[in-house]
Design a protein around this motif. Structure first.
Motif, PDB file in Angstrom:
ATOM      1  N   THR A 183      -5.455   6.517   4.045  1.00  0.00           N
ATOM      2  CA  THR A 183      -6.401   5.397   4.881  1.00  0.00           C
ATOM      3  C   THR A 183      -7.656   5.051   4.619  1.00  0.00           C
ATOM      4  O   THR A 183      -8.250   4.142   4.260  1.00  0.00           O
ATOM      5  N   ALA A 184      -8.644   6.292   4.295  1.00  0.00           N
ATOM      6  CA  ALA A 184      -9.851   6.184   3.833  1.00  0.00           C
ATOM      7  C   ALA A 184      -9.818   5.647   2.473  1.00  0.00           C
ATOM      8  O   ALA A 184     -10.728   4.985   2.129  1.00  0.00           O
ATOM      9  N   LYS A 185      -8.952   6.063   1.512  1.00  0.00           N
ATOM     10  CA  LYS A 185      -8.977   5.448   0.160  1.00  0.00           C
ATOM     11  C   LYS A 185      -8.770   3.763   0.193  1.00  0.00           C
ATOM     12  O   LYS A 185      -9.245   3.095  -0.462  1.00  0.00           O
ATOM     13  N   SER A 207     -11.967   2.217   1.483  1.00  0.00           N
ATOM     14  CA  SER A 207     -12.919   2.184   0.215  1.00  0.00           C
ATOM     15  C   SER A 207     -12.698   1.374  -0.848  1.00  0.00           C
ATOM     16  O   SER A 207     -13.584   0.664  -1.158  1.00  0.00           O
TER      17      SER A 207
END
Length: 386
Positions: free
Chosen positions: A129-131, A134
């Motif tokens: 999710t963070a990737k 980003s």
């Protein structure tokens, strides 16, 4: 001084030489042959029972390895005590692999591994999710958040599906093995108990049979007959058994069967290892969409079905053996050459069984088949060195 020639002695020497070459030499040669043949026959009569006992000992080793092979490959079942509350309530028949997977310790270890992998799956989902966030800020092409959530759900569902898939594959392979064995035996008409040691004995003992009808009706249809020494001495001239072919076939078959048996033991351990680490591969679905899990699944399924190549190899070998060792088929008028050709067929059948393990795996998972071939070659080399 006039030289004197002893012409009389020269003529006498020529006469004696002619008499020796024409009369005594052939007699001495024939007498030597008779003596050597007589001594050879006496020595062989003294050793033939020793040679037969040695051959029987090797065939017993071949039979034991065949039984080990049947157990670890899943062809034969093992008997397991059915224990409930410390009381033995009976016995159950199952394959050795089924017995391993039913152990409570395996289930407990899988539960612990699943808890650890569940934590990893949660972390992988956060990382994905963070990737994704980003990459969306940087303007790169990314998968939607829904895709990440879908992978996370797939990972959670897979944790539950893997044990179910394993149970299904266990029952499927057992049922298919029983069906294949029954079909091949019915089609070929061979006796279920006939094994590699019986095939070797039939090949080398056929020329020594005193009665062809007894050999065809009894020894071709009954397993483990060579251990009955009194009956063998009554129905066979053990001096006519081709011990060179028998010893060579038995020793090489022992090496090949031992290597294949050890490889099947490794297969059982590999399946348990793949089963226990399956939660970690399920956890990676949340990170890569299932690429790593797909490789695990292909290898896991291939490991379950590798035994079918061996089963077909064994049954085809035992089905063809009576035809190749029959008196109706003569490869050469020379008895020794004829037996040597039979020996090559026996060794070829043993080699096909040895290599048949990877026959199905080469289709399902070529990389795993390559690894299995390398390990079998290493095991065989180590055995032959000893």
């Amino acid at each position: 001084m006039t030289p004197v020639y002893l012409g009389f002695f020269e003529v006498l020497g020529e006469i004696l030489r002619s008499v020796f070459d024409g009369v005594f030499k052939p007699v001495l040669i024939e007498a030597s042959k008779m003596i050597f043949e007589l001594l050879g026959g006496v020595i062989f009569d003294m050793l033939k029972e020793v040679l037969f006992d040695g051959l029987v000992g090797l065939l017993k080793v071949v039979r034991a390895l065949s039984m080990f092979f049947d157990v670890f490959s899943g062809i034969a079942n093992v008997m397991v005590d059915d224990v409930s509350n410390g009381v033995v309530r009976g016995t159950q028949e199952m394959t050795f692999l089924q017995y391993l997977f039913r152990q409570s310790t395996i289930g407990t270890m899988l539960a612990y591994m699943t808890m650890i992998a569940g934590t990893l799956a949660f972390l992988f989902a956060i990382m994905a999710t963070a990737k994704n966030i980003s990459d969306s800020v940087l303007g790169d092409e990314v998968n939607p958040i829904g895709k990440v959530l879908t992978n996370g759900i797939k990972s959670a569902v897979t944790f539950m599906l893997v044990p179910i898939m394993c149970t299904f594959l266990l029952h499927l392979t057992v049922s298919l093995t029983d069906a294949v064995m029954d079909s091949l035996q019915r089609a070929s008409g061979i006796e279920a108990e006939m094994k590699m040691d019986d095939a070797i004995f039939l090949a080398v003992a056929q020329p020594a049979a005193k009665s062809s009808s007894t050999f065809e009706n009894i020894y071709r249809k009954t397993s483990y007959t060579y251990v009955n020494r009194d009956e063998i001495l009554k129905n066979f001239d053990i001096g006519k058994i081709d011990y060179l072919v028998g010893y060579t076939a038995a020793i090489l078959t022992i090496i090949l069967m031992l290597g294949a048996t050890l490889t099947f033991i490794r297969q059982c351990v590999d399946l348990l290892m793949l089963y226990l680490v399956s939660p970690f591969f399920s956890a990676t679905i949340a990170l890569d969409g299932g690429a790593k899990f797909k490789k695990w699944r292909e290898l896991f399924v291939a490991k379950f079905f590798v035994g079918f190549g061996t089963i077909f190899s064994i049954q085809l070998f035992l089905m063809l053996m009576p035809f190749y060792t029959s008196d109706m088929l003569i490869f050469s008028q020379d008895v020794t050459m004829n037996n040597c050709i039979k020996l090559f067929f026996i060794l070829g059948g043993a080699w096909s069984i040895f290599k048949g393990k990877t026959l199905i795996m080469e289709i399902l998972s070529p990389d795993a088949a390559r690894s299995a071939n390398e390990s079998m070659a290493l095991v065989t080399w180590l055995i032959s060195r000893k």
